[in-house]
Design a protein around this motif. Sequence first.
Motif, short mmCIF file in Angstrom:
data_model
loop_
_atom_site.label_atom_id
_atom_site.label_comp_id
_atom_site.label_asym_id
_atom_site.label_seq_id
_atom_site.Cartn_x
_atom_site.Cartn_y
_atom_site.Cartn_z
N GLN A 19 0.71 -1.21 0.17
CA GLN A 19 -0.03 -0.30 -0.70
C GLN A 19 0.74 1.19 0.15
OE1 GLN A 19 -3.45 0.37 2.51
NE2 GLN A 19 -3.27 -2.06 3.24
N VAL A 20 2.10 1.13 -0.15
CA VAL A 20 2.83 2.26 -0.17
C VAL A 20 2.33 3.12 -0.69
CG1 VAL A 20 5.61 3.39 -0.74
CG2 VAL A 20 4.96 0.62 0.64
N GLU A 21 2.49 2.87 -2.22
CA GLU A 21 2.43 4.23 -3.23
C GLU A 21 0.64 4.10 -3.17
OE1 GLU A 21 4.25 5.62 -4.82
OE2 GLU A 21 5.84 4.21 -4.39
N ASN A 22 -0.30 3.63 -2.77
CA ASN A 22 -1.35 4.25 -2.99
C ASN A 22 -2.25 4.61 -2.54
OD1 ASN A 22 -1.67 2.41 -5.93
ND2 ASN A 22 -1.87 0.29 -4.59
N SER A 23 -1.41 4.55 -0.53
CA SER A 23 -2.16 4.81 0.26
C SER A 23 -2.25 7.04 0.36
CB SER A 23 -1.49 4.22 1.89
OG SER A 23 -0.36 4.47 2.12
N LYS A 24 -3.31 6.74 1.37
CA LYS A 24 -3.05 8.37 1.56
C LYS A 24 -2.49 8.60 3.08
CE LYS A 24 -5.95 12.30 2.69
NZ LYS A 24 -7.40 12.61 2.81
N ARG A 25 -0.93 9.84 2.95
CA ARG A 25 -0.03 9.95 3.96
C ARG A 25 -0.40 10.96 5.09
NH1 ARG A 25 2.25 5.48 2.12
NH2 ARG A 25 2.73 5.37 0.16
N SER A 26 -0.71 10.29 6.39
CA SER A 26 -0.74 11.02 7.00
C SER A 26 0.66 12.58 7.26
CB SER A 26 -0.52 10.30 8.43
OG SER A 26 -0.68 11.39 10.02
N GLN A 27 0.06 13.08 8.26
CA GLN A 27 1.34 14.50 7.95
C GLN A 27 1.94 14.48 9.05
OE1 GLN A 27 -1.23 18.43 8.70
NE2 GLN A 27 -1.55 18.65 6.13
N ASP A 28 1.49 13.10 9.91
CA ASP A 28 2.52 13.52 10.76
C ASP A 28 3.38 11.91 10.58
OD1 ASP A 28 2.01 15.16 12.94
OD2 ASP A 28 -0.28 13.96 13.29
N SER A 29 3.76 12.03 9.99
CA SER A 29 4.66 10.68 9.77
C SER A 29 5.79 10.22 10.05
CB SER A 29 6.04 11.07 7.67
OG SER A 29 6.90 12.51 8.22
N ILE A 30 6.58 9.02 9.99
CA ILE A 30 7.22 8.42 10.96
C ILE A 30 8.35 9.18 11.01
CG2 ILE A 30 9.33 6.16 10.85
CD1 ILE A 30 5.97 5.05 11.94
N LYS A 31 8.81 9.99 9.96
CA LYS A 31 10.00 10.33 10.00
C LYS A 31 9.88 11.37 11.28
CE LYS A 31 12.58 13.50 7.64
NZ LYS A 31 13.16 14.39 6.13
N LYS A 32 8.79 12.19 11.54
CA LYS A 32 8.72 13.19 12.31
C LYS A 32 8.92 12.61 13.64
CE LYS A 32 5.47 16.76 13.66
NZ LYS A 32 4.08 17.68 13.56
N GLU A 33 8.08 11.70 13.75
CA GLU A 33 7.86 10.97 15.43
C GLU A 33 9.45 10.70 15.94
OE1 GLU A 33 5.88 6.98 16.24
OE2 GLU A 33 4.37 8.01 15.58
N GLU A 34 9.97 9.85 14.62
CA GLU A 34 11.41 9.45 15.35
C GLU A 34 12.23 10.24 15.67
OE1 GLU A 34 11.13 6.09 17.01
OE2 GLU A 34 9.08 6.12 16.29
N LEU A 35 12.53 11.05 14.35
CA LEU A 35 13.77 11.76 14.44
C LEU A 35 13.42 13.20 15.42
CD1 LEU A 35 14.06 13.27 10.58
CD2 LEU A 35 15.72 11.70 12.17
N ASN A 36 12.20 12.85 16.55
CA ASN A 36 12.11 14.29 17.32
C ASN A 36 11.66 13.54 18.71
OD1 ASN A 36 12.94 16.63 15.46
ND2 ASN A 36 9.98 16.08 14.85
N GLU A 37 12.04 11.60 18.79
CA GLU A 37 11.60 11.00 19.88
C GLU A 37 13.08 11.14 21.00
OE1 GLU A 37 9.25 10.00 21.78
OE2 GLU A 37 8.98 9.73 20.72
N ILE A 38 13.58 11.14 22.04
CA ILE A 38 14.21 12.00 23.07
C ILE A 38 13.47 11.00 23.96
CG2 ILE A 38 14.77 13.48 25.06
CD1 ILE A 38 15.04 14.51 22.17
#
Length: 851
Positions: A19-38
């Motif tokens: 579903q990578v190409e077909n799914s609608k993406r959330s604005q809160d991506s994994i990148k945002k979540e994990e990069l900022n995790e303390i």
Amino acid sequence: MKIQLYLFLFLISFNCFSQVENSKRSQDSIKKEELNEIVITASRRSEKIMRSPISIEQLKSAEAKTMGSPSIYEALENIKGVQIITPSLGFKVINTRGFANSTNVRFAQLVDGIDNQAPHLGAPIANALGANDLDIDKIEIIPGTAAALYGMNAINGLANIQTKNPFEYQGVSIQQLTGVNHVGNIDRFSPKIYSQFNLRFAKAFNEKFAFKINASTTGGTDWVADDRTDLAPNANASTNLYGTDNPAYDEVNGYGNESANRKTLNLNGKNYVVARTGYRETDISDYGIKNYKADVGFYFRPKKGNELAVTYKTALINTIYQRSNRFRLDNYTLNQIAVDYHTPIFQVKGYATFENTGNSYNLRSLAENMDRAYKSDDQWFADYSVAYKNAITNGSAVADAHKIARTSSDQGRFEPGTDAYNQEKEELININNWDYGAALRVKSTLVHAEGLLNWDKAFLTFFEKIDAQLLSGFDYRTYIIVPDGNYFINPVNPSENLTYQKTGAFTQLKKDFLDRKISLGATIRMDKADYFNTKFTPQFTAVYAPKNEISFRASYQNGYRFPSIFEGFSNVNSGGVKRVGGLRIMSDGIFENSYTKASIDKFQSQVNNDVNTLGITQAQAIEKNKNTIQKNPYTYLQPEFVNSFEFGFRGIALKQNLFIDADFYYNSYKNFIAQVEASIPNTTDPKQIPTALYSKNTQNRYRLWTNSKSKIYNYGGSLGLKYRIDKTFTALTNVTYTKLDRTDDKDGLEDGFNTPEFNINGTLIAANIWKNLGASATARYQNNFDYVSFLVSGTVPAYWSMDAQINYNFKKAGITTKLGGTNILNKPYNSILGGPSIGGLYYLSLVWETK
């Protein structure tokens, strides 16, 4: 079952990637979540998880609520690299990277950086002094040695439970979780109610003062331990008596018929090993769980960034606890008071933990001394001999004669459930000597102080110029044990308390290079404990992050574990065997003058076999086999030691929706702290020693804490994936591989690895499927593994289980409901041998929160 589970995980993974190409993406991506995790636990300072120099796992409260587990503590079983064993419904043990046991002294457990161990054990009693679910913000776990930063008891790993600060999290929260277990006739109980109530109230009066109160109660009926496997199946092999015909029959969860309760009887010219009858755990144990805990904290912020916290915690525990024996904890209490003051530059902390075992007792000692209360061992075996010979004279077959002899000798025995039994039990559980009673009576205190200094914050300009960080810390700890005359004594001053002290300090330097793409770190730690020389523990780390979404890490460190109070100082009388701490102050002279039980058992077995098969006399058989007996080659305790190498990778891929975390490690251990059984004959005449060691009545028997001579190597790795499919669906999966590589100089005393080779988890989480409705399902598998302990050794069967839940948030009312279950297919399994069979638990949780 393996195929079904692998297919389930494959379908989750395939669904994620398709579903990578077909799914609608959330604005809160994994990148945002994990990069900022303390995280803070890995380096004892705040840092982003992508830059952590060692492996660290994290479970946030919000994420745990979306899983099928009834609590965040139990949800840790879904985390990469974590193994949970369950000695009791009210007692779960965390472990990582092998060498697990029900008293895991190699894995530390902290709450807001404060050790919550039971002092005399050196390990936590489950989550007794931990926070309740409503107050937990997240749990961070270091899977692997953390000794360089945290000192002793962290050579296998560390968990740090972080709670919610009342300045940031205010309001009232109430949770009522009601469930049912023992469903489907899986054991002797009909379905039983399980209940847990949690309360949190936090209030900040202004920017300077705040407080919080937490309380929790748990009640229910424990899982049942009823393994009837014979631990002495070949004791009478030379006479062809096996199974229920074996007069030495010793059930795993039957107590009072162990080796200490057996005797070799010469009956009609044959030697038979005969055990007393004992009692099953299911007949004598109280399986009721009634646990309570509460805490209160006061918080003061004199200025921004500075905070003083004063907290008090208390716990009352009534549950089953498993060590080398199974125990009933009854009115067991823990109390803790702590003071913590921290600023951006420094932190100082002090706390004291007070332990009182209350009315707790040893189930094995209860069983064997219940037998002795109506008839002494000597009398019982004499009656058995007479009854056997009479049965043979009357024409009974050998197997039947043994059964008749047992029935005859057991006449007058206390039967569970009768008034006479209950009266005798009450007397025995209050006798503090396991030769005659069953009481566990320990009062102990742990006093701890520590401090941290951030040099780079104190001298900000200088360290900014060199792009480095410098952290130093110290800690001091003392254990205080009140001698009870049985479990502990003071061998020097019997009227004074027993003390055991440790001091440690460390310095950690981290330096960044190439525009912070490379970070190198070095830590050196010094520890000094009573009775031992100073030990130094280094750690070296490296992180390479070519860009924000990718990081590679490598580390080398070693660690020491000093003996716990129990391992060093115990002095337990137990059924004619004395368990003695391994420090010279406790066991001086025993090691040098004793012979190993393993060789004595082999010697006795060979003598019996020769008498029964060769027709020679017992004296002749003793002379023939005397060289089998071996002197005790072990000596006084030294600290354990581990060398550890680790490599890891973290990355974000697939358009920022897939988080990958992988690690690989290799460890080498030596000086495992273990137990050896040995005996000193009651004679110094070399010619008489074999005869004295043939009979338990002419020897003094000991169980001694010592160090294994083995050098042990293990390795493993884990892979964790977190994939956000779309706004609704998230998939989590992880695989952990743990392998015992080899054992050099194997001597049989090394601790059991006690860890499955493969552990696989897969979870599919659906948030807001419809309005505020969510759901999740988890599949879990682990393969069979060898389990070694003093209670029982054998193979733990493989199992797979499923958890599931649905939840709905009534936002206006502030109520969240969660209907779920663990092991929902209700297929009983065992996480350890000697422990309970775990079935399904089904529950409804209601949480009401107001800010």
